[in-house]
Design an enzyme around this catalytic site. Structure first.
Site, PDB file in Angstrom:
ATOM      1  N   ASP A  63       0.881  -1.168   0.000  1.00 42.87           N
ATOM      2  CA  ASP A  63       0.000   0.000   0.000  1.00 42.87           C
ATOM      3  C   ASP A  63       0.914   1.212   0.000  1.00 42.87           C
ATOM      4  OD1 ASP A  63      -1.623   2.150   0.530  1.00 42.87           O
ATOM      5  OD2 ASP A  63      -2.743   1.178   2.152  1.00 42.87           O
ATOM      6  N   ASN A  90       3.115   3.000 -10.550  1.00 44.21           N
ATOM      7  CA  ASN A  90       1.878   3.112 -11.333  1.00 44.21           C
ATOM      8  C   ASN A  90       0.664   3.486 -10.486  1.00 44.21           C
ATOM      9  OD1 ASN A  90      -0.075   2.181 -13.656  1.00 44.21           O
ATOM     10  ND2 ASN A  90      -0.631   0.913 -11.898  1.00 44.21           N
ATOM     11  N   TYR A 159      -5.557  15.896  -9.057  1.00 42.74           N
ATOM     12  CA  TYR A 159      -4.822  14.985  -9.934  1.00 42.74           C
ATOM     13  C   TYR A 159      -3.688  15.716 -10.669  1.00 42.74           C
ATOM     14  CZ  TYR A 159      -4.213  11.227 -13.396  1.00 42.74           C
ATOM     15  OH  TYR A 159      -3.711  10.225 -14.178  1.00 42.74           O
ATOM     16  N   LYS A 163       0.330  15.097 -10.319  1.00 43.47           N
ATOM     17  CA  LYS A 163       1.153  14.551 -11.409  1.00 43.47           C
ATOM     18  C   LYS A 163       2.266  15.532 -11.814  1.00 43.47           C
ATOM     19  CE  LYS A 163      -0.853  10.495 -12.072  1.00 43.47           C
ATOM     20  NZ  LYS A 163      -0.179   9.210 -11.769  1.00 43.47           N
ATOM     21  N   THR A 194      -9.867   2.349 -18.576  1.00 43.41           N
ATOM     22  CA  THR A 194      -9.738   1.594 -17.319  1.00 43.41           C
ATOM     23  C   THR A 194     -10.810   2.123 -16.362  1.00 43.41           C
ATOM     24  OG1 THR A 194      -8.246   3.243 -16.402  1.00 43.41           O
ATOM     25  CG2 THR A 194      -7.218   1.407 -17.580  1.00 43.41           C
TER      26      THR A 194
END
Ligand SMILES: NC(=O)c1ccc[n+]([C@@H]2O[C@H](COP(=O)([O-])OP(=O)(O)OC[C@H]3O[C@@H](n4cnc5c(N)ncnc54)[C@H](OP(=O)(O)O)[C@@H]3O)[C@@H](O)[C@H]2O)c1
Length: 235
Positions: A63, A90, A159, A163, A194
């Protein structure tokens, strides 16, 4: 990496490898001959995913948001293999395109950073000695064009900022690891169908292929770069 295609006996770890792009990256690396460790925050999910492959894919409990988990996983890999050829950072969460920076949900933003930035950072630190020990380590930070300052606009604040920070980490780690044989790059897999990407994106095989490219670069390959499908992206 040697640039030849004999990867038998070489070891790769993919975080968040139990589904999505991570799982497909694990599949492609296993097909090339790597022994692949699927990092999973829920070990049972990792085991279930690994079972679909032959014996060359195994699960490992990891984790990335749990402070000690990376150190424990690295100790396990060190005991077992003594080195690691490939680390694919990832695992990520919280793609939030309809959110706005002016209406911040601090819980979501903090969670995004805990996994996408601090998680990847902790895993990189824990495994850097093992990547160095391989002599040809490859560290792939799975990023997103959403983290590119050049094209950044409104929305996805948690997000995109996470990133962009991951991309900064790529630059710093690449510089700090220069000369060690470890190449560090950020990869955007493109828009991929996905759970995170939703329907309409390209197939996982295509998204994972760019990650596998960076994971199997020859020793004279790039480091400290940002790529999609093997082509440079603007920071
Ligand atoms: N899909 C796209 O269009 C797209 C575009 C650009 C970039 N990306 C990037 O590509 C990577 C993979 O995305 P995806 O689309 O495959 O996402 P996904 O389908 O949502 O899968 C995410 C994976 O990360 C794991 N994960 C989340 N938090 C974790 C933690 N704390 N520790 C360990 N594993 C954790 C999940 O595990 P659980 O099963 O336990 O939840 C799952 O295996 C991400 O870095 C993402 O940002 C994706």
């Amino acid at each position: 990496m040697t640039g030849n295609a004999n990867y038998s006996g070489k070891v790769a770890l993919v975080t968040g490898g139990n589904r999505g792009i991570g799982l497909e990256t694990a599949r492609q690396l296993a097909e090339l001959g790597f022994t692949v460790l699927i990092g999973a925050r829920d070990f049972a999910k990792g085991e279930a995913a690994a079972k679909k492959f032959g014996g060359k894919v195994e699960a490992i409990a990891l984790d990335v948001a749990a402070p000690e988990a990376a150190v424990q996983a690295a100790a396990q890999v060190e005991r077992r293999f003594g080195r690691l050829e490939i680390l694919v950072n990832n695992a990520a969460i919280h793609y939030d395109p309809s959110a706005r920076a002016l209406k911040p949900d601090w819980t979501v933003i903090r969670e995004a950073f805990e996994t996408n930035v601090f998680g990847s950072w902790r895993v990189a630190v824990a495994f850097a000695p093992l990547l160095g020990a391989s002599g040809h380590g490859r560290l792939v930070n799975v990023s997103s064009e959403g983290g590119s300052l050049a094209s950044m606009g409104a929305g996805a604040p948690a997000y995109s900022t996470s990133k962009a920070t991951l991309n900064a980490l790529t630059r710093i780690l690449a510089a700090e690891l220069r000369g060690s044989g470890v190449l560090v790059n950020s990869i955007c897999p493109g828009w991929v169908a996905t759970d995170m990407g939703g329907p309409g994106g390209r197939p996982v095989a295509q998204g994972a292929a760019g990650i596998v490219w960076a994971a199997t670069l020859s020793d004279d390959g790039p480091t400290g770069g940002f790529f999609r499908d093997g082509k440079k992206l603007p920071w």
